[in-house]
Scaffold this motif. Structure first.
Motif, PDB file in Angstrom:
ATOM      1  N   TYR A 140     -20.237 -13.893 -45.768  1.00  0.00           N
ATOM      2  CA  TYR A 140     -19.288 -12.874 -46.226  1.00  0.00           C
ATOM      3  C   TYR A 140     -19.969 -11.522 -46.109  1.00  0.00           C
ATOM      4  CZ  TYR A 140     -16.939  -9.887 -49.640  1.00  0.00           C
ATOM      5  OH  TYR A 140     -16.319  -8.839 -50.268  1.00  0.00           O
ATOM      6  N   TYR A 196     -14.851 -12.617 -44.801  1.00  0.00           N
ATOM      7  CA  TYR A 196     -15.631 -13.840 -45.006  1.00  0.00           C
ATOM      8  C   TYR A 196     -15.268 -14.814 -43.889  1.00  0.00           C
ATOM      9  CZ  TYR A 196     -16.616 -18.488 -46.872  1.00  0.00           C
ATOM     10  OH  TYR A 196     -17.029 -19.788 -47.020  1.00  0.00           O
ATOM     11  N   LYS A 197     -16.272 -15.217 -43.141  1.00  0.00           N
ATOM     12  CA  LYS A 197     -16.044 -16.132 -42.015  1.00  0.00           C
ATOM     13  C   LYS A 197     -16.929 -17.361 -42.199  1.00  0.00           C
ATOM     14  CE  LYS A 197     -15.305 -12.365 -38.707  1.00  0.00           C
ATOM     15  NZ  LYS A 197     -13.851 -12.245 -38.774  1.00  0.00           N
ATOM     16  N   ALA A 207     -10.582 -22.057 -46.625  1.00  0.00           N
ATOM     17  CA  ALA A 207     -11.107 -20.861 -45.954  1.00  0.00           C
ATOM     18  C   ALA A 207     -11.362 -21.150 -44.473  1.00  0.00           C
ATOM     19  CB  ALA A 207     -12.391 -20.398 -46.642  1.00  0.00           C
ATOM     20  N   GLN A 212      -9.536 -19.355 -40.966  1.00  0.00           N
ATOM     21  CA  GLN A 212     -10.174 -18.829 -39.760  1.00  0.00           C
ATOM     22  C   GLN A 212      -9.535 -19.420 -38.499  1.00  0.00           C
ATOM     23  OE1 GLN A 212     -14.435 -18.879 -40.467  1.00  0.00           O
ATOM     24  NE2 GLN A 212     -14.710 -17.828 -38.510  1.00  0.00           N
ATOM     25  N   SER A 250     -11.075 -14.834 -46.715  1.00  0.00           N
ATOM     26  CA  SER A 250     -11.022 -15.411 -45.370  1.00  0.00           C
ATOM     27  C   SER A 250      -9.747 -15.007 -44.636  1.00  0.00           C
ATOM     28  CB  SER A 250     -11.134 -16.942 -45.453  1.00  0.00           C
ATOM     29  OG  SER A 250     -10.009 -17.482 -46.092  1.00  0.00           O
TER      30      SER A 250
END
Lengths: 523, 523
Positions: A45, B45-46, B338, B342, B381
């Motif tokens: 993040y 946030y990935k 999350a 993505q 995300s």
């Protein structure tokens, strides 16, 4: 409670496997098997873009160069100007950019904060994440009595003992003040004693006056069994509010810091501005100021002793701008600390900030959401040291043992998030999907993944199970007399405190310490 | 409670400003002034690397090509094979990669889900984030009674009425089942009525049998004032479990979906696998399967009607692998959703997943940390639709009005985190820092940021204040008789439900609907 839950998966399998799994679950998992542990790597993040990080860095350097810091003690003026800082006619110390960059280059990067037991050593390299207590609460939250009362040395020692039993609370920085000790030197000394006698994890403490520093070092040396042993593995660090934001050195704290640096004690360079009061009201501005102040601290420490262990402690706090009161449970707070974590990673220095504190007075739903919000974001942003992560309530004014215990569950889940998603051929599970859906040449697919070897192997290694958090169905919950989270936690606390602590000092060592210092805890 | 808090900042300033600020705070902020709102953009946030995303995409395509899905209805077989899918001798429909990619290209991207009132329209483009209810709980959490009871149509209507008053709950998908209606068609029709009569926000519903679909469409048309009006702004969507994981179409749900697509109703393509039971036990594997299933749904929908509004509903859930019970409050759950977000962003499709549900039976500290963990991570995300975000307890078996109300505070803070950190010359605040520390040519610096124009201008635009969350000091809290979060929330609920709803139908419309359908709610 979870031990009583029937193992429904196991019952679908042959009993040999069940017995083995039962045995595996009953014994504590080895560290390599545990799904989460101290020092997992965060950083997925990124609240700031790369360009934003550079802008904050540039602004901090400009602030140091053009505004500088007031109120350095004479010794500090000599140290800083000796290294190349410039004292203006207004008395402020200003820092040329090259000086800051040179001192950053000299600074300690791969810091390990030692535990009294090496199993609790904290590796602060990279974006490894650790959670622990911190603060200076003046009250205990009396959960059973729905009240607050003044915190005591015994409360502090109990917090240490509880922390020692919690897998997901990785260090104990002094979270509350022993208000039952009137003499400040005795308070400082007994704080170190009460913390270290309760846990073998790393202990952070503060030293309220430069005149106490030498004695506090002696206490740490005594616990270590001698100065050389302490200097080799300094398991007590100094949490040092070396600045009074905005942009002033805390004169006496700097003097105490100098003594501790010479004495071999790691330093937490703590800048605790309040956004909107002692720091700019914007998140970016509060981060700029905290970064500038901590960079001044880096110059100070490394000008004295290059590479001395120090944590870059940008701790900007939120303020409720309607009331002027501190607030620590907000989304703004979570962003402040996560943004700081990204700056630490940019500099490559070990860093810390506050996360996981609550404004709530009791361990209620508000406390849960506030503690998780900043704790999980701190972890995902790769903050090395998440201070105030456990047990802290009432906007830092109250510490709560029950909340500390529950934070082990809460931080466990946050750490699971930090660990993230493993993607490889095995976890993508295409072959398993094929077998479950279509079967093999001589058997049909079973149509579910329950009880497969793969599923069971993930049970222990990949999943974090709550100790007190409740996963029962409503039916089971009613049948089991509606277990109440707080009542169960109070019982857990009593059980922990009724057990003889594994961290207690060897009796001979304890006698030596008690002969040398006035200890307020009963032997 | 917060209105009673003395405005300490204001008192340090001239009273004209204070009066103006008081007035500003008493009136509701205009949407452009609000610090958070529906549709803020997430994505910082990935959890997955770019390479991981591609691996999951490739694995999903391989699963569709080589495993495919069983149990399509005859109509679906015709639709899918007509588009280029291949039915094997085992009856499974397999999807060539090019077909999936072609249909993705045709699919609806910039979806707006309409509210009955356009002010509540949800723009699902990009990584805009919205939070709302969802689920099929069969119980109400009776907080005051510390108990569970069967959920009713009135409970559902009350949930809609409460949702209508909450700024941070952006849509109402049917969260619980009206168990007091024995006839399933009447239940489906009354569900739509009870939801729409309680809120003008977008409503999601499910249709339990294909034979109900035409009547449910008629109900939606009636509420809209005619089919054309509904088709123009379809404010009711169909939450459709079109698959039974792993990799099987839900035959009847697909038939119902076909009718709703023809009737102009947006579809939530919902794949609700349980990781470790009906989906692989690994997070990556569960995401692969959910993505594969939803891609099959994309082919189905777009083969019927290119660009028909559909939400990519990857909803993998967690499982407690010790017990085989569902669990939704874990870190694993937060990562599942999350990670899905993505994948949605990778495909550029509007997507949704579950976040914010709790395993806890009551709105306690566990509920707080569980709800925040997955809610804030879903937002960061960039998940377009966070379903189950409010009020959901007991691993989806219980819905709680009090928790729904508290989620407005909780999601408000999560949205603040989604909004993130603004970095520009103004927010970096160097000039302010300089002025505060050093003053101007003819005045010294004041040494704090309290009460500056800049600080006050950030008070309303940048900070999210809790409605029920408590920020008092312990002293004030004791003086104010120790306000209890849950007691205050129960009082808030009673106040909301005692007020005549602004969302209620026009009496003439209501009479028309009641003449056409058997409505179980009193007029």
């Amino acid at each position: 409670m979870n031990d009583e839950t029937p193992n429904r998966i196991a019952r679908t399998n042959r009993s040999g496997g069940r017995a083995a799994r039962h045995a595996a679950r009953s014994s504590k998992l080895s560290d390599s098997m545990r799904p989460v542990r101290a020092g997992m790597t965060g950083g997925k993040y990124k609240p700031l873009s790369d360009a934003d990080v550079l802008k904050i860095h540039e602004a901090a350097l400009t602030a140091l160069e053009t505004i500088g810091l007031a109120d350095a003690p004479p010794s500090g003026v000599a140290i800083l100007t000796g290294a190349g800082a410039i004292q203006g006619s207004d008395g402020r110390i200003r820092f040329p950019r090259a000086l800051v960059e040179d001192m950053l280059a000299l600074s300690c990067k791969d810091l390990t904060l030692c535990g009294r037991d090496p199993v609790h050593d904290l590796d602060l390299s990279g974006q490894r994440v650790h959670y622990g207590t911190a603060g200076a609460a003046v009250n205990m939250v009396d959960v059973a009595g729905n009240d607050f009362r003044e915190s005591t040395l015994q409360d502090l020692h109990d917090a240490a003992r509880i922390t020692d039993t919690l897998d997901n609370v990785h260090f104990l920085q002094r979270p509350m003040v022993a208000r039952d000790i009137a003499d400040n030197l005795e308070m400082d000394l007994n704080t170190i004693y009460a913390c270290c006698a309760g846990t073998t994890k790393h202990v952070g403490t503060s030293i309220s006056d430069p005149s106490h520093a030498a004695e506090c070092l002696q206490m740490a040396y005594a616990i270590a069994g001698g100065e050389a042993k302490y200097r080799d593995r300094p398991f007590v660090s100094m949490s040092n509010c070396f600045v009074v934001p905005p942009m002033k050195f805390a004169t006496e704290s700097c003097e105490a810091m100098e003594i501790c640096i010479r004495g071999g004690m790691p330093i937490l360079l703590l800048s605790a501005g309040m956004s909107g009061a002692t720091a700019p009201s914007t998140i970016a501005g509060a981060i700029v100021q905290a970064v500038a102040e901590c960079l001044a601290g880096v110059v100070y420490v490394n000008a004295m002793k290059p590479g001395h262990p120090a944590v870059f402690g940008t701790w900007p706090f939120g303020l409720d701008l309607r009331t002027g009161s501190m607030t620590v449970g907000s989304g703004e707070q979570a962003l402040l600390s996560a943004g700081c974590a990204q700056m630490h990673a940019f500099y490559g220095v070990p860093g810390g900030a506050a996360g996981g504190a609550s404004d709530s007075k009791m361990p209620d739903m508000q406390a849960g959401w506030e503690q998780m919000c900043s704790n999980v974001m701190a972890g995902l942003s790769g903050l090395n040291m998440v201070y105030e992560a456990a047990g802290m309530h009432a906007s830092l004014l109250g510490f709560c043992h029950e909340s500390l215990i529950l934070s082990d569950d809460l931080i466990g889940q946050a750490l699971r998030c930090v660990r993230g998603i493993e993607v490889d051929d095995e976890t993508l599970a295409l072959d398993q999907m094929r077998e479950v859906c279509m079967g093999g040449p001589d058997k049909p697919g079973v149509g579910h993944y329950l009880g497969t070897d793969r599923t069971l192997s993930h049970m222990e290694r990949d999943c974090v199970y709550p100790a007190l958090g409740n996963r029962m169905s409503p039916k089971e919950w009613v049948e089991k007399d509606r277990p109440n989270l707080i009542e169960q936690t109070i019982a857990r606390k009593e059980a922990i405190l009724a057990t003889r602590s594994a961290a207690r000092f060897d009796p001979e060592l304890d006698a030596t310490i008690r002969a040398r210092f006035k200890i307020h805890l009963p032997a």
